[in-house]
Design a protein around this motif. Structure first.
Motif, PDB file in Angstrom:
ATOM      1  N   PHE A  93       0.830  -1.204   0.000  1.00  0.00           N
ATOM      2  CA  PHE A  93       0.000   0.000   0.000  1.00  0.00           C
ATOM      3  C   PHE A  93       0.868   1.258   0.000  1.00  0.00           C
ATOM      4  N   ARG A  94       1.955   1.227   0.772  1.00  0.00           N
ATOM      5  CA  ARG A  94       2.832   2.389   0.847  1.00  0.00           C
ATOM      6  C   ARG A  94       3.481   2.688  -0.507  1.00  0.00           C
ATOM      7  N   VAL A  95       3.982   1.632  -1.155  1.00  0.00           N
ATOM      8  CA  VAL A  95       4.627   1.813  -2.462  1.00  0.00           C
ATOM      9  C   VAL A  95       3.631   2.369  -3.474  1.00  0.00           C
ATOM     10  N   LEU A  96       2.439   1.810  -3.532  1.00  0.00           N
ATOM     11  CA  LEU A  96       1.434   2.274  -4.485  1.00  0.00           C
ATOM     12  C   LEU A  96       1.089   3.737  -4.247  1.00  0.00           C
ATOM     13  N   THR A  97       0.954   4.109  -2.969  1.00  0.00           N
ATOM     14  CA  THR A  97       0.616   5.490  -2.631  1.00  0.00           C
ATOM     15  C   THR A  97       1.762   6.438  -2.969  1.00  0.00           C
ATOM     16  N   GLU A  98       2.984   6.045  -2.649  1.00  0.00           N
ATOM     17  CA  GLU A  98       4.140   6.890  -2.929  1.00  0.00           C
ATOM     18  C   GLU A  98       4.379   7.064  -4.426  1.00  0.00           C
ATOM     19  N   ASP A 125      -3.531   4.852   7.001  1.00  0.00           N
ATOM     20  CA  ASP A 125      -2.928   6.050   6.415  1.00  0.00           C
ATOM     21  C   ASP A 125      -2.697   5.924   4.915  1.00  0.00           C
ATOM     22  N   TYR A 126      -2.813   4.708   4.376  1.00  0.00           N
ATOM     23  CA  TYR A 126      -2.639   4.501   2.940  1.00  0.00           C
ATOM     24  C   TYR A 126      -3.932   4.108   2.228  1.00  0.00           C
ATOM     25  N   ILE A 127      -5.026   3.994   2.970  1.00  0.00           N
ATOM     26  CA  ILE A 127      -6.311   3.597   2.384  1.00  0.00           C
ATOM     27  C   ILE A 127      -7.165   4.842   2.180  1.00  0.00           C
ATOM     28  N   ALA A 128      -7.431   5.180   0.919  1.00  0.00           N
ATOM     29  CA  ALA A 128      -8.160   6.401   0.604  1.00  0.00           C
ATOM     30  C   ALA A 128      -9.673   6.230   0.670  1.00  0.00           C
ATOM     31  N   ALA A 129     -10.168   5.001   0.518  1.00  0.00           N
ATOM     32  CA  ALA A 129     -11.615   4.777   0.505  1.00  0.00           C
ATOM     33  C   ALA A 129     -11.921   3.324   0.831  1.00  0.00           C
ATOM     34  N   THR A 130     -13.119   3.092   1.350  1.00  0.00           N
ATOM     35  CA  THR A 130     -13.576   1.724   1.612  1.00  0.00           C
ATOM     36  C   THR A 130     -15.024   1.572   1.165  1.00  0.00           C
ATOM     37  N   ALA A 131     -15.340   0.397   0.690  1.00  0.00           N
ATOM     38  CA  ALA A 131     -16.725   0.011   0.386  1.00  0.00           C
ATOM     39  C   ALA A 131     -16.901  -1.381   0.955  1.00  0.00           C
ATOM     40  N   CYS A 132     -17.879  -1.567   1.827  1.00  0.00           N
ATOM     41  CA  CYS A 132     -18.034  -2.858   2.502  1.00  0.00           C
ATOM     42  C   CYS A 132     -19.470  -3.355   2.413  1.00  0.00           C
ATOM     43  N   GLY A 133     -19.727  -4.456   3.089  1.00  0.00           N
ATOM     44  CA  GLY A 133     -21.038  -5.087   3.040  1.00  0.00           C
ATOM     45  C   GLY A 133     -22.165  -4.216   3.554  1.00  0.00           C
ATOM     46  N   ASP A 134     -21.835  -3.170   4.318  1.00  0.00           N
ATOM     47  CA  ASP A 134     -22.866  -2.252   4.800  1.00  0.00           C
ATOM     48  C   ASP A 134     -23.380  -1.345   3.687  1.00  0.00           C
ATOM     49  N   ASP A 135     -22.619  -1.257   2.578  1.00  0.00           N
ATOM     50  CA  ASP A 135     -22.947  -0.321   1.506  1.00  0.00           C
ATOM     51  C   ASP A 135     -23.801  -0.920   0.398  1.00  0.00           C
TER      52      ASP A 135
END
Length: 231
Positions: A93-98, A125-135
């Motif tokens: 995640f860090r590499v992808l974000t950087e 700190d590297y996750i910009a968004a989430t979509a889960c089963g609640d959505d």
């Protein structure tokens, strides 16, 4: 280069597939249905109600709902504590974000389990968004979960990839207009994931990194070099 990286969680980022299947098998047995583990493995990652329609076609809608509710309770009580994250997820995640990418999670799980997974990953700190089963009402291969993640990232599917461990993740990603890439940590074969439309398949997300950065297959040595430089 791809800009959006949408990851499934269970079986992709955390090692939870055996626990999920065992909890479903337990719930089925409590309801009087004996379904082999190998059969349930075929449907791992598929929407829960669709799984039960295939596993116990004689079951009513009400029974399926009751079995899924019991499975969730069994999983949280008996299995969730044994789930561990796969190595290297935070580094990836860090590499992808950087490198200018944006990371999102798109997973059918929700509630206590989802919160537990986020804690295990320690990568908020590297996750910009989430979509889960609640959505959403329906899980993969329905593409709406991936679509929500892409909208939250504000990125088109053409610039993004869905990363998962099942053919249902790939189908959902492709239906949402994204590319698909796969990992072998969920029990499906490389052939199965490739046939589902994955442009790249690797042992785990760490081994998949260079493919994600380039948007195409990459030699294994280059993957390792990228991770060494990021350490």
């Amino acid at each position: 280069m791809l800009s959006g990286f949408v990851f499934d969680v269970e079986g992709t980022l955390v090692d939870s597939v055996p626990q999920n299947l065992r909890s479903l098998q337990d719930a089925l047995e409590h309801a009087g249905h004996r379904v082999p583990y190998q059969t349930l493995q075929l449907y791992s990652g598929l929407d829960g109600d669709q799984t039960l329609q295939l596993a116990i076609p004689e079951g009513s809608e009400r029974e399926r709902k009751e079995i899924l509710a019991e499975q969730g309770a069994i999983y949280e009580r008996d299995y969730l504590s044994s789930v561990k994250p796969f190595e290297g997820v935070r580094d990836v995640f860090r590499v992808l974000t950087e490198m200018g990418g944006r990371v999102a999670l798109a997973t059918d799980c929700k509630g206590i389990a989802f919160k537990r997974y986020l804690s295990l990953l320690n990568a908020d700190d590297y996750i910009a968004a989430t979509a889960c089963g609640d959505d959403v009402e329906h899980g993969k291969p329905d593409p709406r979960l991936v679509g929500i993640a892409l909208r939250k990232l504000a990125l088109p599917g053409a610039q993004s990839v869905m990363v998962g461990d099942t053919p249902y993740d790939a189908e959902a990603g492709l239906e949402a207009g994204a590319k698909a890439a796969g990992v072998l940590t969920g029990g499906f074969s490389e052939e199965t994931l490739s046939q589902a439309g994955c442009f790249a398949v690797a042992e785990d997300v760490r081994a998949l990194l260079a493919h994600l950065l380039r948007g195409e297959p990459e030699p294994a040595r280059a993957q390792l070099d990228l991770l060494r430089k990021s350490a």
